[in-house]
Scaffold this motif. Structure first.
Motif, PDB file in Angstrom:
ATOM      1  N   PHE A 106       0.838  -1.197   0.000  1.00 44.69           N
ATOM      2  CA  PHE A 106       0.000   0.000   0.000  1.00 44.69           C
ATOM      3  C   PHE A 106       0.871   1.245   0.000  1.00 44.69           C
ATOM      4  O   PHE A 106       1.920   1.289   0.638  1.00 44.69           O
ATOM      5  CB  PHE A 106      -0.916   0.014   1.225  1.00 44.69           C
ATOM      6  CG  PHE A 106      -1.913  -1.104   1.255  1.00 44.69           C
ATOM      7  CD1 PHE A 106      -3.087  -1.028   0.517  1.00 44.69           C
ATOM      8  CD2 PHE A 106      -1.678  -2.240   2.019  1.00 44.69           C
ATOM      9  CE1 PHE A 106      -4.009  -2.064   0.538  1.00 44.69           C
ATOM     10  CE2 PHE A 106      -2.596  -3.283   2.046  1.00 44.69           C
ATOM     11  CZ  PHE A 106      -3.757  -3.196   1.298  1.00 44.69           C
ATOM     12  N   ASN A 140      -0.568   4.106   0.944  1.00 46.00           N
ATOM     13  CA  ASN A 140      -1.102   4.775   2.125  1.00 46.00           C
ATOM     14  C   ASN A 140      -1.727   3.715   3.031  1.00 46.00           C
ATOM     15  O   ASN A 140      -2.599   2.965   2.595  1.00 46.00           O
ATOM     16  CB  ASN A 140      -2.173   5.798   1.749  1.00 46.00           C
ATOM     17  CG  ASN A 140      -1.663   6.851   0.788  1.00 46.00           C
ATOM     18  OD1 ASN A 140      -0.911   7.746   1.159  1.00 46.00           O
ATOM     19  ND2 ASN A 140      -2.058   6.740  -0.480  1.00 46.00           N
ATOM     20  N   TYR A 141      -1.293   3.676   4.276  1.00 48.96           N
ATOM     21  CA  TYR A 141      -1.839   2.743   5.258  1.00 48.96           C
ATOM     22  C   TYR A 141      -2.393   3.598   6.395  1.00 48.96           C
ATOM     23  O   TYR A 141      -1.651   4.071   7.256  1.00 48.96           O
ATOM     24  CB  TYR A 141      -0.744   1.806   5.749  1.00 48.96           C
ATOM     25  CG  TYR A 141      -1.248   0.601   6.515  1.00 48.96           C
ATOM     26  CD1 TYR A 141      -1.328  -0.646   5.895  1.00 48.96           C
ATOM     27  CD2 TYR A 141      -1.629   0.706   7.851  1.00 48.96           C
ATOM     28  CE1 TYR A 141      -1.788  -1.762   6.583  1.00 48.96           C
ATOM     29  CE2 TYR A 141      -2.091  -0.399   8.537  1.00 48.96           C
ATOM     30  CZ  TYR A 141      -2.173  -1.629   7.907  1.00 48.96           C
ATOM     31  OH  TYR A 141      -2.634  -2.730   8.592  1.00 48.96           O
ATOM     32  N   SER A 183       4.499   3.816   4.366  1.00 54.92           N
ATOM     33  CA  SER A 183       3.139   4.182   3.972  1.00 54.92           C
ATOM     34  C   SER A 183       2.222   4.446   5.168  1.00 54.92           C
ATOM     35  O   SER A 183       1.108   4.942   4.996  1.00 54.92           O
ATOM     36  CB  SER A 183       2.527   3.071   3.111  1.00 54.92           C
ATOM     37  OG  SER A 183       2.425   1.860   3.850  1.00 54.92           O
ATOM     38  N   LEU A 221      -2.320  12.215   1.605  1.00 56.44           N
ATOM     39  CA  LEU A 221      -2.292  10.916   0.945  1.00 56.44           C
ATOM     40  C   LEU A 221      -1.419  10.951  -0.306  1.00 56.44           C
ATOM     41  O   LEU A 221      -1.433  11.915  -1.063  1.00 56.44           O
ATOM     42  CB  LEU A 221      -3.705  10.473   0.560  1.00 56.44           C
ATOM     43  CG  LEU A 221      -4.698  10.255   1.699  1.00 56.44           C
ATOM     44  CD1 LEU A 221      -6.032   9.761   1.149  1.00 56.44           C
ATOM     45  CD2 LEU A 221      -4.147   9.274   2.727  1.00 56.44           C
ATOM     46  N   THR A 278      -4.515   2.562  -1.352  1.00 54.27           N
ATOM     47  CA  THR A 278      -4.750   3.000   0.022  1.00 54.27           C
ATOM     48  C   THR A 278      -5.525   1.961   0.816  1.00 54.27           C
ATOM     49  O   THR A 278      -6.532   1.424   0.345  1.00 54.27           O
ATOM     50  CB  THR A 278      -5.540   4.329   0.034  1.00 54.27           C
ATOM     51  OG1 THR A 278      -4.769   5.348  -0.607  1.00 54.27           O
ATOM     52  CG2 THR A 278      -5.860   4.766   1.460  1.00 54.27           C
TER      53      THR A 278
END
Length: 235
Positions: A122, A124-125, A143, A167, A172
């Motif tokens: 990912f 974005n986590y 992330s 972000l 995501t």
């Protein structure tokens, strides 16, 4: 100062319930004594959390940006944190709901994950829990981003937009404790801001098709509708 003006009703319900539980546990501990004295500790936890909900103070646990909880938080909130973790593991073990649900190629929603449950990479986590520390391996990822929200409540649309602005482009993953309320709120904001959903209703349908357990509280509804109005006026 009211940090989250859009989340009064649920916050007040939590405040009254937690305060009542806190008082009952403290009295029980004082009356019964012996090992029941530990209930005084837990009761104090509930009283402090009741205050936090009345102020909508989502950083009551002191969660750091790296997803960890400081030592003072573990020491003071230990009974509550252990209780919360125990309940979370029970739900994880016996729930038939998947840990992750894919909304689109670039958006996945779910509950809090253990390290071995992370599926894929990912960009974005997003961790929305205020009350849990994140597993070490996950929070060390480039992330990982922490945006703590008290369970059942919501941030202001302004705070939500600020979080979205951070972000990165790409895939995501969004989670709270069980992947329902807070996760649904943030995922809706992502869908609306990206244009994948034209309105809140469309976005909710996209989410509940893949994760039926997603339910927004009254306050979270108020927040996302206010967010949607802001987005609409700028287009």
């Amino acid at each position: 100062m009211n940090v989250f003006p859009y989340c009064r009703s649920v916050a007040m319900k939590y405040r009254h319930t937690l305060t009542l539980l806190g008082v009952v546990l403290i009295l029980l501990g004082l009356v019964e004594r012996s090992w029941f004295l530990v209930l005084i500790w837990l009761g104090c936890n509930f009283l402090i959390l009741g205050w936090a909900y009345s102020r909508n103070y989502h950083r009551i646990f002191g969660k750091r940006t790296d997803g960890s909880l400081p030592l003072w938080s573990w020491l003071f909130f230990f009974p509550f944190l252990i209780y919360t973790m125990f309940i979370w593991h029970l739900v994880r073990l016996f729930s038939r709901e998947p840990s992750q649900s894919t909304v689109s190629e670039h958006l996945v929603v779910g509950r809090r994950l253990l390290t071995f449950e992370v599926d894929g990479q990912f960009d974005n986590y997003i961790d929305l829990t205020a009350e849990f520390h994140e597993p070490l391996t996950i929070r060390r990822s480039h992330s990982y981003q922490s945006f703590p929200i008290l369970d059942g409540t919501s941030p202001t649309p302004k705070a939500l937009r600020a979080a979205l602005a951070g972000l990165r482009p790409g895939r995501t993953f969004i989670h709270c404790a069980q992947g329902h309320g807070r996760t649904g709120l943030f995922a809706l904001a992502v869908l609306l801001s990206s244009g994948k959903a034209q309105n809140v209703e469309d976005g909710l349908e996209m989410l509940t098709v893949v994760r039926p357990g997603i339910r927004l509280s009254k306050d979270q509804h108020a927040c996302i509708y206010a967010f949607a109005r802001q987005i609409a006026t700028e287009r």
